[in-house]
Design a protein around this motif. Sequence first.
Motif, PDB file in Angstrom:
ATOM      1  N   TYR A 260      40.683 -20.257  -2.769  1.00 43.14           N
ATOM      2  CA  TYR A 260      40.679 -20.992  -1.518  1.00 43.14           C
ATOM      3  C   TYR A 260      39.679 -20.382  -0.543  1.00 43.14           C
ATOM      4  O   TYR A 260      39.395 -19.182  -0.588  1.00 43.14           O
TER       5      TYR A 260
ATOM      6  N   PRO B 100      40.833 -25.670  -1.134  1.00 45.99           N
ATOM      7  CA  PRO B 100      40.331 -25.251  -2.448  1.00 45.99           C
ATOM      8  C   PRO B 100      38.808 -25.194  -2.434  1.00 45.99           C
ATOM      9  O   PRO B 100      38.144 -26.111  -1.928  1.00 45.99           O
TER      10      PRO B 100
ATOM     11  N   SER C  70      38.122 -25.584  -8.663  1.00 39.01           N
ATOM     12  CA  SER C  70      38.668 -24.591  -7.734  1.00 39.01           C
ATOM     13  C   SER C  70      39.560 -23.595  -8.460  1.00 39.01           C
ATOM     14  O   SER C  70      39.723 -22.461  -8.005  1.00 39.01           O
TER      15      SER C  70
END
Length: 488
Positions: A162, A171, A188
């Motif tokens: 993140y 993300p 992500s």
Amino acid sequence: MIMTSLEELVAGFRPPRPVSAEEVREAIIDAGLEQVLVVLDDDPTGTQSVAGLPVLTGWEADDFRWAFSQSAAAIYVMTNSRSLAPDTAEAVTREVVTTAVDVARQMGINPVFVSRSDSTLRGHFPLETRVITAASGQQVDGIILIPAFDEAGRVTVGGVHYCRVGQDYLPVGETEFAKDATFGYRASRLAEWVEEKTEGAVRADDVVLIGLDTLRGEPDAVRDAVMALKDGAVLTADIVTEEDLRALSLALISAEGAGKRFVYRVGPPFVRARIGQEKHAPVSPAEIEEARRWAGAPHQEPLPHGLVVVGSHVGVTQRQLTHLKENVAATVLEVEVAKVVDTAQRDAHLQDLIDQAVAALDSGSVIVQTSRTLVTGADGHSSLDISRQVSAAVVAVVHGILSRRAPAFVLAKGGITSSDVASKGLEIRHGLAVGPMLPGIVSLWVAQDGPARGIPYIVFPGNVGDDASLTAVVKRLQGAADAVAPAR
């Protein structure tokens, strides 16, 4: 686009396991490790999380002899490879590792290699870890992938990386960084990012993940996971805090003491945690002046005004630059990309900028910025070529200014910009990373040689800090300069 708070991200997980920097240092001693971490930094911003460590912008054998002789737990080598085409990045990485191994062997030193890259996942992966593995000449059991950088708002939870945007977290694959013209990506989740970047050579299911609850509450399980690595398997871990980095470091140290060998691919704070270094408070104006006096300038007393060089184009830099212009009186000069790439206009344009900057420094600080409209090429390679031309122009301007005036400080904003300004514009070859200008971010260097010796040099990444951070750093630097300015 779903934003969430950090509190929501970590809700339900165990709290961090208290691990001090001293515990990490004791673990290194107990494991019998006599290592030096050799950090290949793909731009100079990796030093922002550490203090008191040697920095090299060149990698001849004598450079490594100087760095290893400093008796530091880690040394940094500025490869600037993020600005290079893949084949050049590969050649530079191989040369650095080969030379480091040869000199380390002569000096009886055990090098452990760290590929320090971007906490927002931009850079040459898996190329650099692959080349380091091959060039080290040793069997590598695991690639340790830890991009977390809590001070800059980059954390990994549930295997997802993140990035803080404003006050909330997104993300990383949904941020502007994932759309990078050269190093863009979609994933992500770090395991999926590895599969994406290796083009399926490493499957997501084969990436080992140490979850946050395991890291914080099951040290034996963490060590077992690390010890089980073999044949260059990739391991990543959930990381939110410095204590999480230290807890992982304890397992890695124990495994290395048992004979395991790793190559690290990490964000800035990992090295600090892995060597057991305390977080360094932001350097004070007194420390800035002490560092300047300690290095000793070989030229005239510097003017009480500084030079700020801005090359980065990411959104946070744009906002910081706007804030700086609104809150600090300075002459603003622009390196125009259209003129830089036109050979008929380039030289005259750069000389005009140098002349204006030299004149302006007599009465105030100067901001040299590249054109704020980002110019990209048809593909990643051509975009890098334009970036290199612009960076070379910035270097020429800085070099020309320094040859005629010694600013009170030089601050460079952006990774490629700060690397080229350091090694080419200021001709720094050996330096010392003194400490951060802000909590855990923005590094102050002092050159140990060259024409910039005695002038504080500040490496300010393009993608860290809030809108007021650049202004805060410049004001602190101006305050330090004002406090010691010679009578005029």
